[in-house]
Design an enzyme around this catalytic site. Structure first.
Site, short mmCIF file in Angstrom:
data_model
loop_
_atom_site.label_atom_id
_atom_site.label_comp_id
_atom_site.label_asym_id
_atom_site.label_seq_id
_atom_site.Cartn_x
_atom_site.Cartn_y
_atom_site.Cartn_z
CE LYS A 9 1.93 -0.05 -1.12
NZ LYS A 9 0.99 0.99 -1.59
CD GLU A 66 -1.01 -1.58 -3.88
OE1 GLU A 66 -2.03 -1.01 -4.29
OE2 GLU A 66 0.06 -0.98 -3.65
CE LYS A 76 -0.80 2.89 -8.67
NZ LYS A 76 -1.69 3.75 -7.89
NE ARG A 84 -6.26 0.89 1.30
CZ ARG A 84 -6.92 2.02 1.05
NH1 ARG A 84 -8.16 2.15 1.48
NH2 ARG A 84 -6.35 3.00 0.39
N1 BES Z 1 0.97 3.08 -4.13
C1 BES Z 1 -0.25 3.79 -4.23
C2 BES Z 1 -0.21 5.15 -3.56
C3 BES Z 1 0.72 6.15 -4.16
C4 BES Z 1 0.27 7.05 -5.09
C5 BES Z 1 2.04 6.22 -3.75
C6 BES Z 1 1.13 7.99 -5.62
C7 BES Z 1 2.88 7.16 -4.28
C8 BES Z 1 2.41 8.06 -5.20
C9 BES Z 1 -1.38 3.00 -3.57
O1 BES Z 1 -1.25 1.63 -3.65
C10 BES Z 1 -2.64 3.37 -4.26
O2 BES Z 1 -2.76 3.07 -5.41
N2 BES Z 1 -3.57 4.01 -3.55
C11 BES Z 1 -4.80 4.42 -4.10
C12 BES Z 1 -5.91 3.93 -3.22
C13 BES Z 1 -7.26 4.16 -3.80
C14 BES Z 1 -7.52 3.19 -4.91
C15 BES Z 1 -8.29 4.02 -2.71
C16 BES Z 1 -4.83 5.94 -4.18
O3 BES Z 1 -4.53 6.57 -3.18
O4 BES Z 1 -5.13 6.45 -5.24
ZN ZN Z 2 0.67 0.93 -3.86
MN MN Z 3 -2.06 0.88 -5.46
#
Ligand code: BES
Ligand code: ZN
Ligand code: MN
Length: 492
Positions: free
Chosen positions: A259, A343, A271, A345
Site C-alpha cells: 500500500k 482507500e 479524517k 483496499r
Molecule cells: N490509513 C488508514 C488506516 C490507519 C489508521 C493507518 C491509523 C495507520 C493509523 C486507512 O486508510 C483507513 O483510513 N482505514 C479506515 C477504514 C474505515 C473507514 C473502514 C479505518 O480503519 O478507520
Molecule cells: Zn489509508
Molecule cells: Mn484511509
C-alpha cells in the site's frame, strides 16, 4: 558502519571503547588476562554483584593499562535461554550508549560467544547483537538544521576481536540497511514523498536484475484499474503504478503488493485533524516492499519477485470520488465506495488483480497500513495477518519468529462475505465498525480469488510514538525484515 574482524587480544586494540558482552553470572576467569592489566576491575564488579550479566545491563569502566580508555560490560542474560531478540536489544543498548558519548571507534570482544549451544536461528548470536546495534543507530534528522551533539562525530568503526569468524555481518548489515531505507521513506513528509518521488526511489534500486516500470494515469486507466483511479481523483499529484521485477531464478514469482498512499486525508470522508499528520506513513507497506526487494538482490536470493506499489495521495479535491460512487476494478468486479477513507483496499484490489492477470504469482503477500482497528485488536505489538492459504501463513509465522516482527493470525470466516454485500454493486468497500480489521481483509480476499494470498496489516506497528530498544520514534520499517526472511525461506 565499517565493521572489521581482527584476531588480536583485547589489550592490544586501539579503540575508544571496548565492549565486553557477558552472560549472566559470568566467571571472573573469562577475562583474567586483561583484568590483570586493569587492576582487577572486572573481577571486582562481578564479585560485588554490581554487574550480574542480566540481559541489557550495562556498566562502563574507565580504565588504564590497556589501549582503550573505556570498557563497557553488557549483559546477555542466561546463556541457555539466549534469544535473537535479547541479543538485538543488548546490541542496541551498547551501541546507543557509545553513540551517546560521541565515540567513534569501538571494539568488541567475541569471547563470550564461544561455545554457545542450543541456539537455533538463521544467524549466529554475534550477528543479532550487531543487527540490534545497527538498527538502533538509525535516526532521521534530515530536516534539523542543527544536528544533535551525539551525531556530530558518529560511531562508525567497529572492530570485532576473537578467535574465529563465525558470523555473517555482511548479510545482517544488508538487512539492517533495508529496514533503515524503509524508515527513511516513511519518515519523509508527504510534500517530499509524493507518488512521483516514491517511484524515483523505486527506480533507484534498478540494476541488471531489477527492472522498474512506472505506469501513469493513462496506462492505468487503459488497464481498467478503476478502483485505484478512484482514490487518486481528489489530488493534483499524479498517481504512479510502480512495478518492480526481480529476476534471479526460475519458477513463478512471489508478488509483494505494498500500500503506497503517500498521504491519507480520508478524502471526502475526511479524517479528524487530530493526528492526521501521521498519515504520511500510509505508504509504509510500499516502503517495505522496495527495501525488501533491494535486500533480496543484495543477498542474491535465487527466485523471482514482483513488487507492486499503487501510489497516490488520498485527498478531497473538486473531482474527488464521492461516497456512493461505483467503480470497476481490473478484475471486472464493481465496488460501491461507501467510505472514501477505506482507500487502501481499493488500490490493493487493483494491485492484487494486476499481479494475478500479468504474473500468475505463486504467492501474493500484501502489506498495508490498512485499518485503525488493527491497533484496537493488537495494540502496537503485532502485525495482523489473514489469508486464504494456511501453509503460506505458516511460512510467514516462521519468518516472524526469526525476525521478531510478530504476526498474529486473525480469522476470515465465510460469514464476513455478508458484511460487504452491496445493494448496488458486486461488493462495497466498508461495512461499519464491527470487525473492520477482518472485513478489510475479506474485501481483499475477494480479489485474490484462488491465488494463494496473505495480508499483513501493519497499521498499528509501522509507527512508534516512543523509543524502544532498537527503534526510535517515527517509522519502524516494520515488515521489511519479515519479508526478507520470508523470501529467504521461500527461495530454499
Ligand atoms: N490509513 C488508514 C488506516 C490507519 C489508521 C493507518 C491509523 C495507520 C493509523 C486507512 O486508510 C483507513 O483510513 N482505514 C479506515 C477504514 C474505515 C473507514 C473502514 C479505518 O480503519 O478507520
Ligand atoms: Zn489509508
Ligand atoms: Mn484511509
Amino acid at each position: 558502519m565499517n565493521i572489521i574482524f581482527k584476531q588480536i587480544t583485547e589489550d592490544n586494540i586501539d579503540a575508544d571503547i571496548l565492549i565486553i558482552p557477558l552472560f549472566e553470572n559470568p566467571s571472573t576467569q573469562l577475562y583474567s588476562d586483561i583484568d590483570k592489566l586493569i587492576d582487577g576491575l572486572i573481577q571486582r564488579v562481578i564479585e560485588s554483584k554490581e554487574f550480574t550479566g542480566k540481559a541489557q545491563q550495562l556498566l562502563q569502566l574507565h580504565v588504564s593499562g590497556i589501549k582503550a580508555g573505556r570498557i563497557i560490560l553488557i549483559g546477555l542474560g542466561v546463556k541457555t535461554k539466549l534469544t535473537a531478540e535479547d541479543l538485538r536489544r543488548s546490541g542496541a543498548k551498547a551501541f546507543t550508549f557509545i553513540e551517546g558519548q560521541n565515540l567513534q571507534h569501538a571494539a568488541m570482544s567475541l569471547t563470550a560467544f564461544n561455545d554457545i549451544k542450543s541456539f537455533k536461528a538463521r544467524f549466529s548470536p554475534i550477528d543479532y547483537f550487531i543487527e540490534g546495534g545497527l538498527l538502533s543507530l538509525y535516526d532521521f534528522n534530515r530536516y534539523k538544521t542543527e544536528k544533535p551533539a551525539a551525531k556530530k562525530i558518529g560511531f562508525n568503526n567497529l572492530t570485532l576481536i576473537g578467535e574465529s569468524k563465525n558470523f555473517e555481518i555482511d548479510k545482517i548489515s544488508i538487512i539492517a540497511e533495508a529496514a533503515s531505507l524503509a524508515r527513511d521513506l516513511a519518515n519523509t513528509p508527504s510534500n517530499e514523498m509524493t507518488p512521483s518521488i516514491l517511484a524515483q526511489n523505486a527506480m533507484n534500486i534498478a540494476n541488471d536484475r531489477i527492472k522498474v516500470k512506472v505506469l501513469d494515469k493513462a496506462e492505468v486507466e487503459g488497464l481498467g484499474m478503476g478502483a485505484f483511479i478512484a482514490v487518486s481523483k481528489g489530488s493534483n499529484e499524479p498517481l504512479k503504478f510502480i512495478i518492480i521485477e526481480y529476476s534471479e531464478g526460475t519458477g513463478k514469482p512471489i508478488a509483494l503488493i505494498g500500500k503506497s498512499i503517500t498521504f491519507d486525508s480520508g478524502g471526502i470522508s475526511i479524517k479528524p485533524a487530530q493526528g492526521m499528520e501521521q498519515m504520511k506513513y500510509d505508504m509504509s507497506g510500499g516502503a517495505a516492499v522496495i527495501a525488501a526487494i533491494k535486500a533480496a538482490d543484495k543477498l542474491s536470493l535465487k527466485m523471482n519477485i514482483i513488487g507492486i506499489l499503487p501510489a497516490t495521495e488520498n485527498l478531497s479535491g473538486g473531482s474527488a470520488t464521492r461516497p456512493g460512487d461505483i467503480v470497476k476494478s481490473i478484475t471486472g468486479k464493481t465496488i460501491e465506495i461507501i467510505n472514501t477513507d477505506a482507500e487502501g483496499r481499493l488500490i490493493l484490489a487493483d494491485g492484487i488483480g494486476y499481479s494475478i492477470k500479468y504474473y500468475k504469482p505463486k504467492y501474493i503477500i500484501d502489506i498495508a497500513t490498512l485499518t485503525g482497528a488493527c491497533s484496537l485488536a493488537l495494540g502496537n505489538e503485532a502485525i495482523a495477518m489473514m489469508g486464504n492459504d494456511q501453509q503460506l501463513m505458516e511460512m510467514i509465522k516462521q519468518a516472524s519468529v526469526e525476525t521478531h516482527e510478530r504476526v498474529w493470525q486473525m480469522p476470515l470466516y465465510s460469514e464476513f462475505a455478508e458484511y460487504l454485500k452491496s445493494d448496488a454493486a458486486d461488493i462495497k468497500n466498508t461495512s461499519g465498525k464491527d470487525g473492520s480489521l477482518v472485513t478489510a481483509a475479506w474485501f481483499l480476499k475477494e480479489f485474490a480469488g484462488t491465488t494463494k494470498w496473505a495480508h499483513l496489516d501493519i497499521a498499528s506497528t509501522a509507527w512508534s510514538t516512543k523509543e524502544t530498544h532498537y527503534l526510535k520514534k517515527g517509522a519502524t520499517g516494520i515488515g521489511t525484515r519479515l519479508l526478507i526472511e520470508f523470501l529467504t525461506i521461500a527461495a530454499n
